[in-house]
Design an enzyme around this catalytic site. Structure first.
Site, PDB file in Angstrom:
ATOM      1  N   LEU A 270      29.190  46.575  68.776  1.00  0.00           N
ATOM      2  CA  LEU A 270      28.231  47.625  69.846  1.00  0.00           C
ATOM      3  C   LEU A 270      27.764  47.533  71.109  1.00  0.00           C
ATOM      4  O   LEU A 270      27.372  46.046  71.310  1.00  0.00           O
ATOM      5  CB  LEU A 270      26.689  47.571  68.783  1.00  0.00           C
TER       6      LEU A 270
ATOM      7  N   GLY B  24      31.025  44.936  65.497  1.00  0.00           N
ATOM      8  CA  GLY B  24      31.033  46.584  65.342  1.00  0.00           C
ATOM      9  C   GLY B  24      33.095  46.771  65.743  1.00  0.00           C
ATOM     10  O   GLY B  24      33.188  47.129  65.133  1.00  0.00           O
TER      11      GLY B  24
ATOM     12  N   ASN C  95      29.283  39.196  62.057  1.00  0.00           N
ATOM     13  CA  ASN C  95      28.005  38.501  63.637  1.00  0.00           C
ATOM     14  C   ASN C  95      26.836  39.024  63.162  1.00  0.00           C
ATOM     15  O   ASN C  95      26.135  38.748  63.541  1.00  0.00           O
ATOM     16  CB  ASN C  95      28.319  37.352  64.332  1.00  0.00           C
ATOM     17  N   GLU C  96      26.801  40.362  62.477  1.00  0.00           N
ATOM     18  CA  GLU C  96      25.497  41.044  62.701  1.00  0.00           C
ATOM     19  C   GLU C  96      24.707  39.976  62.438  1.00  0.00           C
ATOM     20  O   GLU C  96      23.032  40.346  62.416  1.00  0.00           O
ATOM     21  CB  GLU C  96      25.843  42.104  61.119  1.00  0.00           C
TER      22      GLU C  96
HETATM   23  C1  LIG Z   1      25.589  51.633  63.692  1.00  0.00           C
HETATM   24  C2  LIG Z   1      25.194  50.147  62.894  1.00  0.00           C
HETATM   25  C3  LIG Z   1      26.470  49.511  63.127  1.00  0.00           C
HETATM   26  C4  LIG Z   1      26.182  47.796  63.139  1.00  0.00           C
HETATM   27  C5  LIG Z   1      27.161  47.363  62.883  1.00  0.00           C
HETATM   28  C6  LIG Z   1      27.131  46.407  64.295  1.00  0.00           C
HETATM   29  C7  LIG Z   1      26.488  45.891  65.360  1.00  0.00           C
HETATM   30  C8  LIG Z   1      27.222  45.499  66.326  1.00  0.00           C
HETATM   31  O1  LIG Z   1      28.144  45.936  67.052  1.00  0.00           O
HETATM   32  S1  LIG Z   1      26.202  44.275  67.539  1.00  0.00           S
HETATM   33  C9  LIG Z   1      27.106  44.063  68.786  1.00  0.00           C
HETATM   34  C10 LIG Z   1      27.621  42.787  68.326  1.00  0.00           C
HETATM   35  N1  LIG Z   1      28.814  41.770  69.445  1.00  0.00           N
HETATM   36  C11 LIG Z   1      28.409  40.162  69.648  1.00  0.00           C
HETATM   37  O2  LIG Z   1      27.985  39.735  68.946  1.00  0.00           O
HETATM   38  C12 LIG Z   1      29.665  40.199  70.802  1.00  0.00           C
HETATM   39  C13 LIG Z   1      29.453  39.704  71.802  1.00  0.00           C
HETATM   40  N2  LIG Z   1      30.322  39.517  73.291  1.00  0.00           N
HETATM   41  C14 LIG Z   1      30.751  38.151  72.761  1.00  0.00           C
HETATM   42  O3  LIG Z   1      31.237  37.165  72.077  1.00  0.00           O
HETATM   43  C15 LIG Z   1      32.170  38.362  74.112  1.00  0.00           C
HETATM   44  O4  LIG Z   1      31.889  38.420  75.359  1.00  0.00           O
HETATM   45  C16 LIG Z   1      33.656  38.416  73.428  1.00  0.00           C
HETATM   46  C17 LIG Z   1      34.094  37.184  73.368  1.00  0.00           C
HETATM   47  C18 LIG Z   1      33.368  39.909  73.043  1.00  0.00           C
HETATM   48  C19 LIG Z   1      34.338  38.317  75.289  1.00  0.00           C
HETATM   49  O5  LIG Z   1      34.176  36.564  75.772  1.00  0.00           O
HETATM   50  P1  LIG Z   1      34.251  36.776  76.864  1.00  0.00           P
HETATM   51  O6  LIG Z   1      36.138  37.195  77.178  1.00  0.00           O
HETATM   52  O7  LIG Z   1      34.281  35.217  77.447  1.00  0.00           O
HETATM   53  O8  LIG Z   1      33.805  38.017  78.223  1.00  0.00           O
HETATM   54  P2  LIG Z   1      31.931  37.603  78.646  1.00  0.00           P
HETATM   55  O9  LIG Z   1      31.035  36.776  76.912  1.00  0.00           O
HETATM   56  O10 LIG Z   1      32.030  36.398  79.209  1.00  0.00           O
HETATM   57  O11 LIG Z   1      31.626  39.084  78.435  1.00  0.00           O
HETATM   58  C20 LIG Z   1      32.195  39.587  79.285  1.00  0.00           C
HETATM   59  C21 LIG Z   1      30.701  40.908  79.861  1.00  0.00           C
HETATM   60  O12 LIG Z   1      30.455  42.041  78.979  1.00  0.00           O
HETATM   61  C22 LIG Z   1      29.583  41.701  78.117  1.00  0.00           C
HETATM   62  N3  LIG Z   1      29.327  42.264  76.840  1.00  0.00           N
HETATM   63  C23 LIG Z   1      29.523  41.117  75.606  1.00  0.00           C
HETATM   64  N4  LIG Z   1      29.422  42.100  75.249  1.00  0.00           N
HETATM   65  C24 LIG Z   1      28.424  43.079  74.871  1.00  0.00           C
HETATM   66  C25 LIG Z   1      28.203  44.170  74.205  1.00  0.00           C
HETATM   67  N5  LIG Z   1      28.575  44.103  72.624  1.00  0.00           N
HETATM   68  N6  LIG Z   1      27.493  44.907  74.648  1.00  0.00           N
HETATM   69  C26 LIG Z   1      27.158  45.158  75.930  1.00  0.00           C
HETATM   70  N7  LIG Z   1      28.074  44.163  76.531  1.00  0.00           N
HETATM   71  C27 LIG Z   1      28.885  42.808  76.211  1.00  0.00           C
HETATM   72  C28 LIG Z   1      28.810  40.253  78.849  1.00  0.00           C
HETATM   73  O13 LIG Z   1      27.078  40.378  78.872  1.00  0.00           O
HETATM   74  C29 LIG Z   1      29.468  39.910  79.916  1.00  0.00           C
HETATM   75  O14 LIG Z   1      28.540  40.927  81.029  1.00  0.00           O
HETATM   76  P3  LIG Z   1      28.418  40.316  82.353  1.00  0.00           P
HETATM   77  O15 LIG Z   1      27.934  38.948  82.074  1.00  0.00           O
HETATM   78  O16 LIG Z   1      27.856  41.404  82.896  1.00  0.00           O
HETATM   79  O17 LIG Z   1      29.468  39.892  83.371  1.00  0.00           O
END
Ligand SMILES: CCCCC/C=C/C(=O)SCCNC(=O)CCNC(=O)[C@H](O)C(C)(C)COP(=O)(O)OP(=O)(O)OC[C@H]1O[C@@H](n2cnc3c(N)ncnc32)[C@H](O)[C@@H]1OP(=O)(O)O
Length: 271
Positions: free
Chosen positions: A113, A158, A181-182
């Site tokens: 998400l 997601g 990891n929700e």
């Molecule tokens: C309808 C109900 C459905 C319920 C089920 C679903 C739930 C979800 O999906 S909740 C989302 C949970 N997601 C996460 O916890 C993932 C978080 N992200 C990461 O762990 C990491 O970003 C990575 C492993 C995916 C990639 O790592 P890396 O390559 O080191 O990149 P960065 O961490 O530096 O991230 C770059 C950039 O992207 C932004 N970002 C990361 N994840 C998200 C996100 N989910 N949504 C929006 N933006 C995200 C991060 O903040 C960085 O931004 P900047 O600092 O501006 O560069």
């Protein structure tokens, strides 16, 4: 549009939004391109370049969808809607038999998400956003096409759900994580996601995977059944194509009907 469970949305808002307030995430958003494939008689397009479409064979049977939402394929509402449209268009196109789902990004399949879509939004806006994700997942899960996820990097929350909606999952070796990891980020797992996970992993393993919130290495993901195969990154697409070719060799009608019957018991969670 599917309805989002209200309890889940409200717990999510209470649990997660305060944390999000501390972060200012940015996300790329490219909306100009159109991707056509196939011969002159047919075309499929997401209407945007958030998902790139590649035809993979001369018979137009296999399509490769590449998620393309920089920097981490967070599932924006626009992306969810584009994916839903594409899969529905492919489902309606009798020539299409299978799809491979992967990412244009080198190390990320999908981060799940779009957390920024929740910050500062009203309850109704968040519910609406959730429903775009659920509709996309439901459309993929119930697609008549044979589906293979070619997981070329991190598949978190997601992102892992999107892969679980596919029939077969191949993951590249590497320093990537795959998991649900929700509970760690404060989201009570929605019943429909649990149901999809149970469908893919079996009840006992699904419970462990969901309640631990653990992010697995590719090898660990293989052990728990989050993926079916782990391969060197350079082999990922070819292996996925080989699997898909085998899947679509089966007669289209019996395959389609059997998939529908297998998966329809879960539809109650998605309607
Ligand atoms: C309808 C109900 C459905 C319920 C089920 C679903 C739930 C979800 O999906 S909740 C989302 C949970 N997601 C996460 O916890 C993932 C978080 N992200 C990461 O762990 C990491 O970003 C990575 C492993 C995916 C990639 O790592 P890396 O390559 O080191 O990149 P960065 O961490 O530096 O991230 C770059 C950039 O992207 C932004 N970002 C990361 N994840 C998200 C996100 N989910 N949504 C929006 N933006 C995200 C991060 O903040 C960085 O931004 P900047 O600092 O501006 O560069």
């Amino acid at each position: 549009m599917v309805k989002v469970n209200v309890d889940m949305a409200s717990s999510f808002i209470r649990a997660v939004l305060p944390r999000l307030a501390c972060r200012h995430l940015k996300i790329g958003n490219n909306c100009n391109g159109r991707y056509l494939y196939g011969c002159n008689k047919r075309w499929v397009s997401s209407g945007s370049d958030l998902v790139q479409v590649e035809q993979d064979d001369s018979d137009n049977e296999i399509v490769v969808l590449k998620m393309n939402v920089k920097p981490v394929n967070a599932c924006t509402a626009e992306f969810n809607n584009a994916m839903t449209k594409l899969i529905k268009d492919l489902d309606a196109d009798e020539q299409s038999k299978g799809l491979i789902l992967t990412s244009t990004l080198p190390n990320v399949f999908s981060a799940g998400l779009q957390l920024t879509a929740l910050h500062g939004k009203s309850y109704d806006e968040i519910k609406e956003y959730f429903s775009t994700f659920q509709t996309m997942a439901h459309t993929l899960f119930t697609s008549r096409l044979a589906t293979v996820a070619a997981i070329n990097g991190h598949a978190i929350a997601g992102g892992c759900v999107i892969a679980l909606c596919c029939e077969y999952r191949v993951m590249a070796e590497g320093k990537f994580h795959n998991g649900l990891n929700e509970v760690i980020v404060g989201i009570p797992m929605p019943a429909w996601v649990s149901a999809y996970t149970v469908y893919a992993l079996g009840t006992n393993t699904a419970e462990k995977v969901i309640l631990s919130g653990k992010k697995h290495t590719p090898r660990e993901a293989l052990q728990v059944g989050l993926v079916d195969q782990v391969v060197p990154p350079d082999d990922l697409i070819q292996v996925s194509k080989n699997i898909l070719s085998d899947l679509i060799k089966v007669g289209d009608y019996p395959r389609r009907l059997s998939k529908e019957r297998l998966r329809k018991e879960l539809l109650m969670f998605s309607l």
